[in-house]
Design a protein around this motif. Structure first.
Motif: not given
Length: 306
Positions: A206-223
């Motif tokens: 996540x290199x979007x401005x300020x690392x926005x929306x960490x919840x989406x990062x978690x949703x997209x990540x595998x275990x």
């Protein structure tokens, strides 16, 4: 010598021309005549007064390419006239003093503008891919902010390592990202990446401005996935995740990163997108910072007028 800075924080109009004494290098320094300066978002944040303990008056800037015009008595490997790049301080100026051991020679087939565009964005992208995310061949790598100055380099570097790269950006950038080698583009203005890419990423960057929306990062990540983000932390989660906050590090030196980036760019294995060429004048820096304050496409480069 003229430099360009400000005595108070605020909008682009705070810039003024500041006449400075001639620069004199210490034994281990060089003085370069400025050929190109890259403007970064960090410069804008600093101008707004959001960086703690910023001294005033300030000549800002960090990314510079220039021609060596003076050398300190201990510098023997950088002849006068050599073109070098450096990440340093106070680069909004006609001349800049640089520690010789931080300077990287610019290949002859690169323009100053191309070379300078890789300094902060390139170093950040290179360390993100090779150190923080530790991208490996065959991994599915999801890049958020893929159309930005750092993100577009991240997708190219990850693709070169043999990763399956998925880019998240607005729809208007889809074609250019496909041209950079990504296998899939998810347009956040048309679809919800959290749903489209649920549990798909071995690595999420996540290199979007300020690392926005960490919840989406978690949703997209595998275990057990890795998430590398410019944000300082993730939201609370029960998912097993290896998190890396992207930050300045000497685990890979800036010089080593730049040398590799210059090699890739000079041999056609990497591309950089310059959106604006502005004059190295007061008006040029004011215009450049006005662009920084708004959405813009491509690097903002300031150069001496011909």
């Amino acid at each position: 010598m003229l430099a360009y800075g400000y005595r108070k924080f605020g909008g682009p109009a705070v810039f003024e021309a500041l006449r400075q004494p001639a620069l004199t290098p210490t034994p281990n320094q060089i003085v370069i005549k400025t050929l190109a300066v890259n403007l970064n978002d960090a410069d804008r944040i600093e101008r707004l007064g959001a960086t703690p303990a910023t001294p005033l008056p300030l000549i800002p800037g960090h990314d510079v390419v220039g021609e060596v015009v003076q050398v300190g008595e201990n510098v023997t490997d950088l002849p006068l006239g050599t073109r070098v790049a450096a990440y340093t301080q106070h680069t909004y100026a006609e001349q800049v003093v640089v520690d010789a051991d931080t300077a990287v020679t610019v290949p002859d087939n690169l323009t100053p503008a191309d070379a300078v565009s890789l300094i902060t964005p390139g170093i950040t992208a290179y360390k993100t891919v090779r150190y923080f995310a530790d991208v490996q061949a065959g991994q599915t790598v999801i890049v958020k902010g893929a159309a930005g100055s750092v993100g577009s380099l991240v997708v190219q570097l990850a693709e070169r390592l043999g990763a399956h790269v998925i880019a998240i950006a607005s729809q208007r950038h889809a074609d250019e990202l496909i041209a950079l080698g990504v296998q899939q583009v998810v347009a956040y203005d048309h679809h919800d990446p959290a749903h489209v890419l649920a549990d798909q990423g071995d690595v999420v960057i996540n290199v979007a401005l300020n690392g926005v929306d960490g919840k989406t990062d978690l949703a997209m990540a595998k275990f057990d996935a890795t998430i590398a983000s410019v944000a300082t932390r993730l939201p609370a989660t029960s998912k097993s995740i290896h998190f890396e906050a992207i930050h300045p590090t000497n685990a890979i030196s800036d010089q080593a990163a730049l040398q590799m980036l210059f090699k890739l760019l000079s041999t056609g294995q990497l591309t950089t997108h310059i959106g604006y060429h502005l004059p190295l004048t007061l008006a040029g820096f004011i215009q450049g910072h006005a662009l920084l304050d708004e959405p813009h496409d491509g690097h903002i480069i300031v150069e001496p007028e011909a």
